[in-house]
Scaffold this motif. Sequence first.
Motif, PDB file in Angstrom:
ATOM      1  N   SER A  11       0.797  -1.226   0.000  1.00 21.49           N
ATOM      2  CA  SER A  11       0.000   0.000   0.000  1.00 21.49           C
ATOM      3  C   SER A  11       0.828   1.273   0.000  1.00 21.49           C
ATOM      4  O   SER A  11       0.309   2.354  -0.279  1.00 21.49           O
ATOM      5  CB  SER A  11      -0.942   0.005   1.211  1.00 21.49           C
ATOM      6  N   GLN A  12       2.117   1.178   0.307  1.00 18.38           N
ATOM      7  CA  GLN A  12       2.938   2.374   0.391  1.00 18.38           C
ATOM      8  C   GLN A  12       4.411   1.997   0.233  1.00 18.38           C
ATOM      9  O   GLN A  12       4.769   0.822   0.198  1.00 18.38           O
ATOM     10  CB  GLN A  12       2.733   3.081   1.727  1.00 18.38           C
ATOM     11  N   GLY A  13       5.252   3.023   0.163  1.00 19.22           N
ATOM     12  CA  GLY A  13       6.699   2.808   0.164  1.00 19.22           C
ATOM     13  C   GLY A  13       7.194   1.885  -0.929  1.00 19.22           C
ATOM     14  O   GLY A  13       6.746   1.935  -2.078  1.00 19.22           O
ATOM     15  N   SER A  14       8.129   1.018  -0.564  1.00 18.23           N
ATOM     16  CA  SER A  14       8.769   0.136  -1.538  1.00 18.23           C
ATOM     17  C   SER A  14       7.789  -0.862  -2.137  1.00 18.23           C
ATOM     18  O   SER A  14       7.927  -1.242  -3.300  1.00 18.23           O
ATOM     19  CB  SER A  14       9.933  -0.609  -0.888  1.00 18.23           C
ATOM     20  N   GLY A  15       6.790  -1.292  -1.365  1.00 14.28           N
ATOM     21  CA  GLY A  15       5.809  -2.226  -1.900  1.00 14.28           C
ATOM     22  C   GLY A  15       4.987  -1.618  -3.014  1.00 14.28           C
ATOM     23  O   GLY A  15       4.752  -2.241  -4.062  1.00 14.28           O
ATOM     24  N   VAL A  29      -1.142  -7.359 -11.127  1.00  8.11           N
ATOM     25  CA  VAL A  29      -0.613  -7.200  -9.777  1.00  8.11           C
ATOM     26  C   VAL A  29      -1.686  -7.473  -8.739  1.00  8.11           C
ATOM     27  O   VAL A  29      -2.792  -6.925  -8.806  1.00  8.11           O
ATOM     28  CB  VAL A  29      -0.058  -5.773  -9.568  1.00  8.11           C
ATOM     29  N   VAL A  30      -1.357  -8.332  -7.777  1.00 10.18           N
ATOM     30  CA  VAL A  30      -2.191  -8.545  -6.594  1.00 10.18           C
ATOM     31  C   VAL A  30      -1.500  -7.859  -5.430  1.00 10.18           C
ATOM     32  O   VAL A  30      -0.353  -8.189  -5.103  1.00 10.18           O
ATOM     33  CB  VAL A  30      -2.392 -10.041  -6.290  1.00 10.18           C
ATOM     34  N   MET A  31      -2.184  -6.904  -4.821  1.00 10.75           N
ATOM     35  CA  MET A  31      -1.587  -6.080  -3.770  1.00 10.75           C
ATOM     36  C   MET A  31      -2.232  -6.401  -2.421  1.00 10.75           C
ATOM     37  O   MET A  31      -3.449  -6.382  -2.288  1.00 10.75           O
ATOM     38  CB  MET A  31      -1.761  -4.605  -4.113  1.00 10.75           C
ATOM     39  N   VAL A  32      -1.382  -6.663  -1.430  1.00 14.88           N
ATOM     40  CA  VAL A  32      -1.850  -7.055  -0.099  1.00 14.88           C
ATOM     41  C   VAL A  32      -1.277  -6.090   0.938  1.00 14.88           C
ATOM     42  O   VAL A  32      -0.082  -5.767   0.904  1.00 14.88           O
ATOM     43  CB  VAL A  32      -1.411  -8.494   0.238  1.00 14.88           C
ATOM     44  N   ASP A  81       2.734 -16.017 -10.609  1.00 13.62           N
ATOM     45  CA  ASP A  81       4.070 -16.322 -11.115  1.00 13.62           C
ATOM     46  C   ASP A  81       5.179 -15.871 -10.170  1.00 13.62           C
ATOM     47  O   ASP A  81       6.229 -16.508 -10.104  1.00 13.62           O
ATOM     48  CB  ASP A  81       4.269 -15.659 -12.478  1.00 13.62           C
ATOM     49  N   VAL A  82       4.957 -14.772  -9.469  1.00  8.86           N
ATOM     50  CA  VAL A  82       5.975 -14.199  -8.592  1.00  8.86           C
ATOM     51  C   VAL A  82       5.339 -13.803  -7.263  1.00  8.86           C
ATOM     52  O   VAL A  82       4.276 -13.184  -7.243  1.00  8.86           O
ATOM     53  CB  VAL A  82       6.634 -12.948  -9.225  1.00  8.86           C
ATOM     54  N   LEU A  83       5.985 -14.168  -6.171  1.00 16.89           N
ATOM     55  CA  LEU A  83       5.594 -13.726  -4.832  1.00 16.89           C
ATOM     56  C   LEU A  83       6.672 -12.795  -4.307  1.00 16.89           C
ATOM     57  O   LEU A  83       7.851 -13.163  -4.252  1.00 16.89           O
ATOM     58  CB  LEU A  83       5.450 -14.931  -3.894  1.00 16.89           C
ATOM     59  N   VAL A  84       6.279 -11.593  -3.903  1.00 14.50           N
ATOM     60  CA  VAL A  84       7.214 -10.648  -3.300  1.00 14.50           C
ATOM     61  C   VAL A  84       6.799 -10.419  -1.850  1.00 14.50           C
ATOM     62  O   VAL A  84       5.784  -9.782  -1.566  1.00 14.50           O
ATOM     63  CB  VAL A  84       7.245  -9.302  -4.047  1.00 14.50           C
ATOM     64  N   ASN A  85       7.568 -10.971  -0.932  1.00 11.99           N
ATOM     65  CA  ASN A  85       7.320 -10.784   0.498  1.00 11.99           C
ATOM     66  C   ASN A  85       7.993  -9.488   0.943  1.00 11.99           C
ATOM     67  O   ASN A  85       9.168  -9.473   1.309  1.00 11.99           O
ATOM     68  CB  ASN A  85       7.866 -11.976   1.297  1.00 11.99           C
ATOM     69  N   ASN A  86       7.223  -8.411   0.901  1.00  9.63           N
ATOM     70  CA  ASN A  86       7.751  -7.095   1.214  1.00  9.63           C
ATOM     71  C   ASN A  86       7.266  -6.561   2.564  1.00  9.63           C
ATOM     72  O   ASN A  86       7.880  -5.664   3.131  1.00  9.63           O
ATOM     73  CB  ASN A  86       7.366  -6.111   0.102  1.00  9.63           C
ATOM     74  N   ALA A  87       6.174  -7.107   3.087  1.00  3.89           N
ATOM     75  CA  ALA A  87       5.606  -6.593   4.341  1.00  3.89           C
ATOM     76  C   ALA A  87       6.625  -6.701   5.469  1.00  3.89           C
ATOM     77  O   ALA A  87       7.275  -7.736   5.650  1.00  3.89           O
ATOM     78  CB  ALA A  87       4.341  -7.366   4.703  1.00  3.89           C
ATOM     79  N   GLU A 182      18.851  -0.542  -1.509  1.00  2.00           N
ATOM     80  CA  GLU A 182      18.448   0.824  -1.218  1.00  2.00           C
ATOM     81  C   GLU A 182      17.259   1.190  -2.093  1.00  2.00           C
ATOM     82  O   GLU A 182      16.276   1.745  -1.637  1.00  2.00           O
ATOM     83  CB  GLU A 182      19.628   1.767  -1.476  1.00  2.00           C
ATOM     84  N   ASP A 183      17.340   0.869  -3.350  1.00  2.24           N
ATOM     85  CA  ASP A 183      16.225   1.083  -4.258  1.00  2.24           C
ATOM     86  C   ASP A 183      15.540  -0.264  -4.447  1.00  2.24           C
ATOM     87  O   ASP A 183      15.844  -1.027  -5.352  1.00  2.24           O
ATOM     88  CB  ASP A 183      16.737   1.629  -5.588  1.00  2.24           C
ATOM     89  N   ILE A 184      14.592  -0.551  -3.566  1.00  2.00           N
ATOM     90  CA  ILE A 184      14.041  -1.911  -3.470  1.00  2.00           C
ATOM     91  C   ILE A 184      13.299  -2.325  -4.729  1.00  2.00           C
ATOM     92  O   ILE A 184      13.474  -3.438  -5.233  1.00  2.00           O
ATOM     93  CB  ILE A 184      13.146  -2.027  -2.227  1.00  2.00           C
ATOM     94  N   ALA A 185      12.461  -1.465  -5.257  1.00  2.00           N
ATOM     95  CA  ALA A 185      11.645  -1.855  -6.405  1.00  2.00           C
ATOM     96  C   ALA A 185      12.511  -2.278  -7.588  1.00  2.00           C
ATOM     97  O   ALA A 185      12.279  -3.332  -8.198  1.00  2.00           O
ATOM     98  CB  ALA A 185      10.722  -0.706  -6.802  1.00  2.00           C
ATOM     99  N   LYS A 186      13.525  -1.482  -7.919  1.00  2.00           N
ATOM    100  CA  LYS A 186      14.390  -1.814  -9.057  1.00  2.00           C
ATOM    101  C   LYS A 186      15.189  -3.083  -8.789  1.00  2.00           C
ATOM    102  O   LYS A 186      15.416  -3.887  -9.698  1.00  2.00           O
ATOM    103  CB  LYS A 186      15.327  -0.649  -9.356  1.00  2.00           C
ATOM    104  N   ALA A 187      15.610  -3.264  -7.540  1.00  2.00           N
ATOM    105  CA  ALA A 187      16.391  -4.459  -7.214  1.00  2.00           C
ATOM    106  C   ALA A 187      15.536  -5.717  -7.284  1.00  2.00           C
ATOM    107  O   ALA A 187      16.001  -6.774  -7.699  1.00  2.00           O
ATOM    108  CB  ALA A 187      17.004  -4.315  -5.834  1.00  2.00           C
ATOM    109  N   ILE A 188      14.272  -5.607  -6.860  1.00  2.00           N
ATOM    110  CA  ILE A 188      13.366  -6.755  -6.968  1.00  2.00           C
ATOM    111  C   ILE A 188      13.178  -7.129  -8.428  1.00  2.00           C
ATOM    112  O   ILE A 188      13.249  -8.308  -8.813  1.00  2.00           O
ATOM    113  CB  ILE A 188      12.011  -6.441  -6.312  1.00  2.00           C
ATOM    114  N   TRP A 189      12.944  -6.128  -9.271  1.00  2.00           N
ATOM    115  CA  TRP A 189      12.784  -6.412 -10.702  1.00  2.00           C
ATOM    116  C   TRP A 189      14.052  -7.027 -11.276  1.00  2.00           C
ATOM    117  O   TRP A 189      13.991  -7.979 -12.058  1.00  2.00           O
ATOM    118  CB  TRP A 189      12.421  -5.140 -11.461  1.00  2.00           C
ATOM    119  N   ASP A 190      15.198  -6.520 -10.890  1.00  2.00           N
ATOM    120  CA  ASP A 190      16.475  -7.064 -11.350  1.00  2.00           C
ATOM    121  C   ASP A 190      16.623  -8.524 -10.924  1.00  2.00           C
ATOM    122  O   ASP A 190      17.060  -9.372 -11.703  1.00  2.00           O
ATOM    123  CB  ASP A 190      17.618  -6.228 -10.778  1.00  2.00           C
TER     124      ASP A 190
END
Length: 227
Positions: A11-15, A29-32, A81-87, A182-190
């Motif tokens: 809902s906010q920040g890096s997620g 995208v499924v957002m939790v 296809d992808v699970l991102v555990n960001n919480a 530091e830049d979480i979104a780009k690193a996750i995609w990478d």
Amino acid sequence: MAPTVLITGASQGSGKATALLFARQGYDVVMVAREPERLAAAAAQVQREGTSAMAIAGDVGDIQQVRAIVQKALDTCGNIDVLVNNAGICLAGAIEQTTSEDWQQLMNTNFWGCVNTIQELLPHFLDRKTGTIVNVGSIGGKMPLPQMTAYCASKYAVTGLTETLRLELAPQGIHDWANQPEDIAKAIWDAVKNQRAEVTVGPAFLASEAYRLFPGLMQWAMEKGKL
């Protein structure tokens, strides 16, 4: 059919940033997240990127809620296809001031939140013989930080979970990545795009490498307030 990513803490920040980036790359995208109104607003923003954005409010520390979240996502999307555990949550304070409730809350969100989503989605990944799990970590999962004992304990647990799962699941076609950027979104995609086992960037990389090479010196510096 577009690939689908499920992101917790979205809902906010890096997620939220991760959700927007994956949407721009053509993912549904499924957002939790726990707060329905903030989550709905973030999902509406992701939806404007031109892909499907589904908001499901819930607490990843509660296995029953996670079970319902994953089932709803699969019923609606068909596949994940992808699970991102960001919480995750952070807490700083002296150990003698850290309550049992503080410990419980940190472990429920930071560690059990990862375990719960992995446990519920893993049968789906194994059945398809494909899937990617990204656990967003922290420098606190690589080296001790002063006044952050409970937080570091939760993140060290995530590091151990991730590294061991990687050994166990890789032969079955499931990729498990640790992420501490530091830049979480780009690193996750990478990590997802290039199948990297771990991405650590910026000051976190320098600090964790220094601790790996010179643990005694780094602990002395932290104890003396030099870092």
